[in-house]
Design an enzyme around this catalytic site. Structure first.
Site, PDB file in Angstrom:
ATOM      1  N   GLU A 215      -4.755  -8.746  -0.353  1.00 11.01           N
ATOM      2  CA  GLU A 215      -5.570  -8.422   0.826  1.00 11.01           C
ATOM      3  C   GLU A 215      -7.018  -8.310   0.371  1.00 11.01           C
ATOM      4  OE1 GLU A 215      -4.337  -5.335   3.560  1.00 11.01           O
ATOM      5  OE2 GLU A 215      -2.218  -5.729   3.141  1.00 11.01           O
TER       6      GLU A 215
ATOM      7  N   GLU B 271       0.836  -1.213   0.000  1.00 18.85           N
ATOM      8  CA  GLU B 271       0.000   0.000   0.000  1.00 18.85           C
ATOM      9  C   GLU B 271       0.870   1.261   0.000  1.00 18.85           C
ATOM     10  OE1 GLU B 271      -3.339  -0.174   2.726  1.00 18.85           O
ATOM     11  OE2 GLU B 271      -4.141  -1.912   1.664  1.00 18.85           O
TER      12      GLU B 271
HETATM   13  O1  AHR Z   1      -5.312  -5.738   6.916  1.00 19.74           O
HETATM   14  C1  AHR Z   1      -5.272  -4.557   7.635  1.00 19.74           C
HETATM   15  C2  AHR Z   1      -4.627  -3.427   6.849  1.00 19.74           C
HETATM   16  O2  AHR Z   1      -5.401  -3.133   5.737  1.00 19.74           O
HETATM   17  C3  AHR Z   1      -3.271  -3.704   6.272  1.00 19.74           C
HETATM   18  O3  AHR Z   1      -2.245  -3.523   7.178  1.00 19.74           O
HETATM   19  C4  AHR Z   1      -3.177  -2.718   5.168  1.00 19.74           C
HETATM   20  O4  AHR Z   1      -2.344  -3.156   4.119  1.00 19.74           O
HETATM   21  C5  AHR Z   1      -4.627  -2.527   4.746  1.00 19.74           C
HETATM   22  O5  AHR Z   1      -4.972  -1.200   4.650  1.00 19.74           O
END
Ligand code: AHR
Length: 513
Positions: free
Chosen positions: A317, A197
């Site tokens: 994710e 991110e």
């Molecule tokens: O999964 C929780 C958070 O969500 C992670 O650390 C981040 O990559 C995303 O914004």
């Protein structure tokens, strides 16, 4: 609607002849004679971060714990995750990754420096779970490690040395250090993430700035000996197709995978994981179904730069994101998991299967005690969530051949809004068995589905079902089996395949022999 999207929608419509469709009928046509793509087992992967009680209390309990463990790693979770055939595990973050300095997590545990976990509750991280412990965990789980490097606050040298430390089989400063720390042989670590991110918590970069940084860091992520590295660039946040376009244009040739993150949030009115109504249920599933559109849109842009589909889409994710359980630390993201989460997992995994030509890995967030978890722990106690059961049921698709399928579904209506009642995907495994996973999103009405098998016969049918009395039903430490799979037999063979009736709000896996 942008022009890429128009093309995707037009292509989808052209592939379905719905002119004669009965809007109340559900029909699934499976082209068992047109298998081409393999469903990469890594689509069933996981993401675990140093966040709340995921690592500590989730996997790690220290070697002297009363909880049964092997070298500090609790065995009940290892055994449970192995039953789902967990293929790959991403670590150490997440936002944590871009603040993590791996050398703090090696050497004698008592001498490791501490750090503040600034993103997640401001708690002190003691670094007891570091590189050796993570790679030991992956060996115990028999899964592939996927390490995400620090681009936001780390250095090129630091990431380069991490690769050398873990994978170089020879004499070098880093491999000597590894040996001094008790590991003679190098590990195999194929998957390396170059930041997380980086448009947000990983440095707030523009796509052009990150693309340059990606190239700089990735140059020094080297494959030593037979350890071939697979480099994964930080990808877009949800619908940010500009990020994908810039990364593919500027750095596509230098990456093996490009990530994508999408969390489907929670309900419309309530963000509670367990207290919600049908509108919340509907909204949550509608948001989960958006994954199909996101994968199609980002995929269409990747196709422009990479028509051969050499670069993998890595959805590293994804999952539901509810309010934390009352009374728990807001920074720990601890949430319960109901039948609704099982449906979120069921439809999302079906979507990934259907996009097996581009999606080569996905990692649900975050395995234990955080977000849409498989497992919740309470000291020595552990429970399996409804999401866990979906992963266990869907494991039959891992490395199987995707069977193209056309789905015609009746509508599930909510006011002026609608989503399909039925969602599905199908594959054939190496022994020739066909598996079809189906979700009925409607919480009130069973769904009768006529399944036509082209190029195969339904000689023997069996199945498993996941459902529960209420949309909010979930497992608790006192009642851990409220939601669990049962046998499913509601089929009737037909000349062209079979018909089945999916109970309301259910996930079903059918095996055809
Ligand atoms: O999964 C929780 C958070 O969500 C992670 O650390 C981040 O990559 C995303 O914004």
């Amino acid at each position: 609607m942008n022009s890429t999207r128009v093309l995707v929608v037009a292509a989808l419509l052209a592939s379905l002849d719905l002119s004669a469709a009965d809007p109340t009928a559900n029909k699934l046509v499976i082209h068992a004679d047109q298998a081409k793509e393999t469903i990469n087992r890594n689509i069933y992967g996981h993401f675990s971060e140093h966040l709340g009680r995921c690592i500590y209390e989730g996997y790690w309990v220290e070697p002297d714990s009363n909880i049964k463990n092997v070298r500090g790693i609790r065995q009940d979770v290892v055994e449970a995750l192995k039953k789902t055939k967990i293929p790959v595990l991403r670590w150490p973050g997440g936002c944590f990754a871009d603040e993590y300095h791996w050398k703090d997590g090696i050497g004698p545990r008592g001498q490791r420096p501490t750090m503040i976990n600034t993103h997640w509750g401001g708690v002190t991280e003691n670094n007891h779970f570091g590189t050796h412990e993570f790679l030991d965990l992956c060996e115990q789980l028999e899964c592939e490690p996927y390490i995400c490097g620090n681009v936001g606050s780390g250095t090129v040298q630091e990431l380069s040395q991490w690769v050398e430390y873990t994978t170089f089989d020879g004499v070098s400063p880093m491999s000597d250090l590894r040996k001094k720390n008790g590991r003679a042989a190098p590990w195999r670590v194929k998957f390396w993430g170059v930041g997380n991110e980086n448009w947000g918590c990983g440095g707030n970069m523009t796509p052009d700035f990150y693309a340059d940084n990606y190239k700089r860091f990735a140059t020094y992520v080297r494959g030593y000996g037979s350890n071939r590295v697979f480099k994964i660039a930080c990808g877009a946040n949800s619908g940010d197709t500009n990020w994908t376009a810039v990364l593919m244009r500027e750095a596509g040739r230098r990456m093996n995978g490009l990530a994508l993150h999408y969390y489907c949030g929670s309900g419309k009115r309530s963000r509670s994981a367990t207290q919600f109504d049908e509108e919340d249920w509907f909204e949550q599933l509608k948001r989960a179904l958006r994954m199909d559109d996101l994968v199609s849109r980002h995929g269409a842009i990747m196709d422009l730069y990479d028509p051969q589909k050499r670069v993998a889409m890595i959805v590293d994710e994804w999952g539901a994101w509810h309010a934390v359980e009352p009374g728990t630390n807001p920074g720990f993201l601890y949430q319960q998991n109901t039948l609704r989460d099982a449906l979120v997992a069921g439809v999302t995994l079906n979507i990934f299967n259907q996009h097996a030509d581009r999606v080569k890995m996905a990692n649900i967030a975050q395995t234990i005690n955080v977000l849409q978890a498989m497992i919740l722990t309470d000291k020595a106690r552990m429970l399996l969530t409804p999401t866990y059961h979906v992963f266990e049921m869907y494991a039959v698709h891992q490395d199987a051949k995707l069977l193209p399928a056309e789905i015609q579904s009746s509508d599930y209506l909510m006011g002026a809004d609608k989503i399909p009642n039925v969602n599905a995907s199908a594959s054939r495994d190496s022994s020739g068995k066909i598996h079809i996973t189906l979700c009925n999103l409607n919480p009130h009405a069973p769904a009768e589905v006529a399944c036509e098998l082209q190029g195969a016969k339904a000689a023997a049918l069996s199945g498993r079902l996941l459902t529960a009395p209420d949309i909010t039903t979930h497992n608790t430490f006192d009642q851990p089996e409220n939601v669990k799979p049962t046998m499913f037999t509601a089929f009737k063979t037909t000349d062209t395949g079979f018909t089945t009736t999916l109970p309301a709000k259910s996930v079903v896996v059918v095996e055809v022999k």
